[in-house]
Design a protein around this motif. Structure first.
Motif, PDB file in Angstrom:
ATOM      1  N   SER A  78     -14.204 -16.632  -1.806  1.00 23.34           N
ATOM      2  CA  SER A  78     -13.265 -15.662  -2.366  1.00 23.34           C
ATOM      3  C   SER A  78     -13.698 -14.239  -2.046  1.00 23.34           C
ATOM      4  O   SER A  78     -12.857 -13.376  -1.738  1.00 23.34           O
ATOM      5  N   LYS A  79     -15.003 -13.978  -2.098  1.00 19.18           N
ATOM      6  CA  LYS A  79     -15.484 -12.608  -1.954  1.00 19.18           C
ATOM      7  C   LYS A  79     -15.232 -12.024  -0.569  1.00 19.18           C
ATOM      8  O   LYS A  79     -14.818 -10.862  -0.455  1.00 19.18           O
ATOM      9  N   TRP A  80     -15.452 -12.802   0.489  1.00 17.34           N
ATOM     10  CA  TRP A  80     -15.247 -12.218   1.814  1.00 17.34           C
ATOM     11  C   TRP A  80     -13.767 -11.933   2.070  1.00 17.34           C
ATOM     12  O   TRP A  80     -13.417 -10.944   2.721  1.00 17.34           O
ATOM     13  N   GLN A  81     -12.894 -12.762   1.515  1.00 16.78           N
ATOM     14  CA  GLN A  81     -11.462 -12.496   1.657  1.00 16.78           C
ATOM     15  C   GLN A  81     -11.055 -11.238   0.880  1.00 16.78           C
ATOM     16  O   GLN A  81     -10.249 -10.428   1.357  1.00 16.78           O
ATOM     17  N   CYS A  82     -11.609 -11.070  -0.317  1.00 21.83           N
ATOM     18  CA  CYS A  82     -11.310  -9.879  -1.114  1.00 21.83           C
ATOM     19  C   CYS A  82     -11.738  -8.603  -0.395  1.00 21.83           C
ATOM     20  O   CYS A  82     -11.036  -7.579  -0.456  1.00 21.83           O
ATOM     21  N   GLU A 162      -3.281 -11.957  -3.780  1.00 20.13           N
ATOM     22  CA  GLU A 162      -4.326 -12.974  -3.652  1.00 20.13           C
ATOM     23  C   GLU A 162      -5.318 -12.573  -2.570  1.00 20.13           C
ATOM     24  O   GLU A 162      -5.000 -11.745  -1.699  1.00 20.13           O
ATOM     25  N   PRO A 163      -6.519 -13.149  -2.593  1.00 22.78           N
ATOM     26  CA  PRO A 163      -7.545 -12.746  -1.625  1.00 22.78           C
ATOM     27  C   PRO A 163      -7.137 -12.925  -0.171  1.00 22.78           C
ATOM     28  O   PRO A 163      -7.540 -12.126   0.683  1.00 22.78           O
ATOM     29  N   ASP A 164      -6.343 -13.947   0.151  1.00 20.95           N
ATOM     30  CA  ASP A 164      -5.988 -14.193   1.546  1.00 20.95           C
ATOM     31  C   ASP A 164      -4.714 -13.462   1.958  1.00 20.95           C
ATOM     32  O   ASP A 164      -3.934 -13.949   2.773  1.00 20.95           O
ATOM     33  N   HIS A 165      -4.515 -12.286   1.388  1.00 25.73           N
ATOM     34  CA  HIS A 165      -3.421 -11.399   1.777  1.00 25.73           C
ATOM     35  C   HIS A 165      -3.996 -10.221   2.567  1.00 25.73           C
ATOM     36  O   HIS A 165      -5.012  -9.652   2.177  1.00 25.73           O
ATOM     37  N   ILE A 166      -3.314  -9.863   3.645  1.00 22.14           N
ATOM     38  CA  ILE A 166      -3.657  -8.666   4.403  1.00 22.14           C
ATOM     39  C   ILE A 166      -2.407  -7.808   4.505  1.00 22.14           C
ATOM     40  O   ILE A 166      -1.355  -8.280   4.951  1.00 22.14           O
ATOM     41  N   PHE A 167      -2.516  -6.556   4.084  1.00 25.69           N
ATOM     42  CA  PHE A 167      -1.395  -5.630   4.215  1.00 25.69           C
ATOM     43  C   PHE A 167      -1.258  -5.242   5.682  1.00 25.69           C
ATOM     44  O   PHE A 167      -2.126  -4.574   6.239  1.00 25.69           O
ATOM     45  N   ASP A 275      11.066 -10.763   3.627  1.00 30.66           N
ATOM     46  CA  ASP A 275      10.254  -9.848   4.426  1.00 30.66           C
ATOM     47  C   ASP A 275       8.976  -9.435   3.711  1.00 30.66           C
ATOM     48  O   ASP A 275       8.173  -8.684   4.259  1.00 30.66           O
ATOM     49  N   PHE A 276       8.774  -9.913   2.501  1.00 32.97           N
ATOM     50  CA  PHE A 276       7.583  -9.580   1.730  1.00 32.97           C
ATOM     51  C   PHE A 276       6.323 -10.062   2.453  1.00 32.97           C
ATOM     52  O   PHE A 276       5.290  -9.400   2.461  1.00 32.97           O
ATOM     53  N   MET A 277       6.428 -11.227   3.119  1.00 35.04           N
ATOM     54  CA  MET A 277       5.215 -11.879   3.603  1.00 35.04           C
ATOM     55  C   MET A 277       5.540 -12.746   4.816  1.00 35.04           C
ATOM     56  O   MET A 277       6.648 -13.252   4.958  1.00 35.04           O
ATOM     57  N   LEU A 278       4.537 -12.915   5.689  1.00 34.05           N
ATOM     58  CA  LEU A 278       4.630 -13.898   6.762  1.00 34.05           C
ATOM     59  C   LEU A 278       3.420 -14.806   6.701  1.00 34.05           C
ATOM     60  O   LEU A 278       2.355 -14.412   6.192  1.00 34.05           O
ATOM     61  N   ILE A 291       3.010  -8.333   4.389  1.00 34.61           N
ATOM     62  CA  ILE A 291       1.740  -9.000   4.084  1.00 34.61           C
ATOM     63  C   ILE A 291       1.582 -10.221   4.982  1.00 34.61           C
ATOM     64  O   ILE A 291       2.516 -11.013   5.147  1.00 34.61           O
ATOM     65  N   ILE A 292       0.404 -10.364   5.571  1.00 35.77           N
ATOM     66  CA  ILE A 292       0.037 -11.626   6.232  1.00 35.77           C
ATOM     67  C   ILE A 292      -0.696 -12.493   5.213  1.00 35.77           C
ATOM     68  O   ILE A 292      -1.668 -12.055   4.603  1.00 35.77           O
ATOM     69  N   HIS A 293      -0.209 -13.709   5.046  1.00 36.13           N
ATOM     70  CA  HIS A 293      -0.843 -14.689   4.167  1.00 36.13           C
ATOM     71  C   HIS A 293      -1.453 -15.768   5.057  1.00 36.13           C
ATOM     72  O   HIS A 293      -0.734 -16.559   5.667  1.00 36.13           O
ATOM     73  N   TYR A 294      -2.772 -15.784   5.167  1.00 37.93           N
ATOM     74  CA  TYR A 294      -3.408 -16.713   6.107  1.00 37.93           C
ATOM     75  C   TYR A 294      -3.929 -17.962   5.404  1.00 37.93           C
ATOM     76  O   TYR A 294      -5.080 -18.360   5.532  1.00 37.93           O
TER      77      TYR A 294
END
Length: 361
Positions: A78-82, A162-167, A275-278, A291-294
């Motif tokens: 969790s920490k590295w994603q945050c 969430e942690p696995d989100h990138i703006f 369009d909020f997220m891919l 947002i990229i959700h990986y």
């Protein structure tokens, strides 16, 4: 008084009929301009699947800021994603078109960790031992209940993240006007699960279509609205986990259904924003999404062909790094891989290259 005695700059009298025509002309011009502004704002901010907030560059005033709330554990995974998520928050916050305000990592481990100085963090308690039955995301609604009760939050709106989100693009306040905005998930299907949902959302409450196909994240919502929903969301999720039929049917998305049902019980509907997220590898281009959700693994052969479900010759999967941070300079994908995956890896690499002490966590 409008009359024949009124004169223009040249001294000639202006007829009443002409003045009426001029007045009507200004009225319709103003009306059409205001209507256009309202229509464009409404179409961008309220229509399901709207592509972007095209008015954001020239709107009459800034939208209300929203606070980014990121629920997390203190596990290395969790920490590295945050850390990556917070890096891109800081960059996008200052970009034109952003309505991002403050940021809080809501840490539901019950104790501080080594990221307290790096990321603004508010520590809350986990659920009592054994209550989550190994389903750790049940701590999410309980974390929000505590944070909303105890923290001082300046912004009127909250983005649940969430942690696995990138703006990936500057995020405006998609909930302008008060109605919350959320991403519709294809696998949240209230109508297909009506028999189970009616255990928690009885028939007298209304049609099953009142339950939106969403989870709590990503969603932008008024703080006052979330304060009402959060305790119900927690209680509904715990009840769902305690019911064998519901637990089996909903599995790892149970808590998402809990949020959707809790919102419906409070009469809250969300604007659905595709369009909020891919989500790579299924969404191929970033475009104007935010947002990229990986969450999904990205596996390809060296010819750029997707081999989902089978470990590829080239792979990017967050679950490969459960015990520690993803290494710096992850290899870029081979030619032919979609732009969304390439962009994801480049953004991860940029963050890991610039975050001090990356390999120490």
């Amino acid at each position: 008084m409008i009359g024949g005695g009124r004169k223009n700059a040249g001294g000639r009298a202006v007829s009443p009929f002409l003045l009426v025509l001029i007045s009507l002309g200004f009225f319709f011009a103003t009306y059409n301009l205001v209507t256009l502004l309202i229509h464009q704002r409404g179409a961008a901010g309220a229509a399901a699947g709207a592509s972007d907030l095209s008015f954001s560059g020239w709107r009459l005033g800034d939208n209300p800021k929203f606070h980014v709330a990121l629920t997390a554990t203190d596990a290395p995974y969790s920490k590295w994603q945050c850390r990556i998520m917070y890096y891109w928050y800081k960059k996008m916050k200052e970009s034109p078109g952003s309505d991002m305000g403050g940021f809080t990592r809501v840490l539901h481990s019950g104790r501080p960790d080594n990221l307290m100085e790096e990321i603004p963090t508010f520590v809350v308690d986990p659920l009592p031992e054994g209550l989550d039955r190994g389903y750790i995301v049940l701590n999410r609604p309980w974390a929000f209940v505590q944070w909303l009760e105890k923290a001082v939050i300046e912004e009127e709106y909250i983005l649940m993240a969430e942690p696995d989100h990138i703006f990936v693009n500057p995020l405006p306040n998609l909930a302008v006007g008060g109605q919350p905005a959320a991403f519709p998930f294809f696998y949240i299907k209230p109508a297909e699960n009506e028999k189970i949902i009616r255990k928690y959302y009885p028939l007298e409450k209304g049609p099953i279509t009142n339950v939106d196909p969403i989870g709590n994240s990503p969603a932008i919502i008024k703080k006052s609205t979330l304060e009402k929903i959060a305790p119900t969301w927690m209680n509904i999720s715990l009840r769902m986990k305690d019911d064998t039929e519901t637990d089996k049917a909903f599995g790892w998305v149970l808590e998402m259904y809990g949020y959707a049902v809790a919102s419906a019980l409070h009469g809250v509907r969300h604007t659905l924003r595709k369009d909020f997220m891919l989500q790579p590898p299924w969404d191929l281009e970033v475009g104007k999404k935010f947002i990229i959700h990986y969450t999904y693994g990205c596996d390809y052969n060296m010819k750029g062909k997707l081999t989902y479900g089978k470990i590829g010759e080239w792979r990017f999967d967050k679950r490969s790094y459960l015990q520690g941070p993803i290494p710096r300079n992850h290899p870029l994908p081979p030619p032919g891989v979609p732009e969304s995956v390439v962009r994801l890896v480049k953004m991860v690499n940029e963050a890991t290259s610039n975050i001090p002490g990356w390999d120490s966590d």
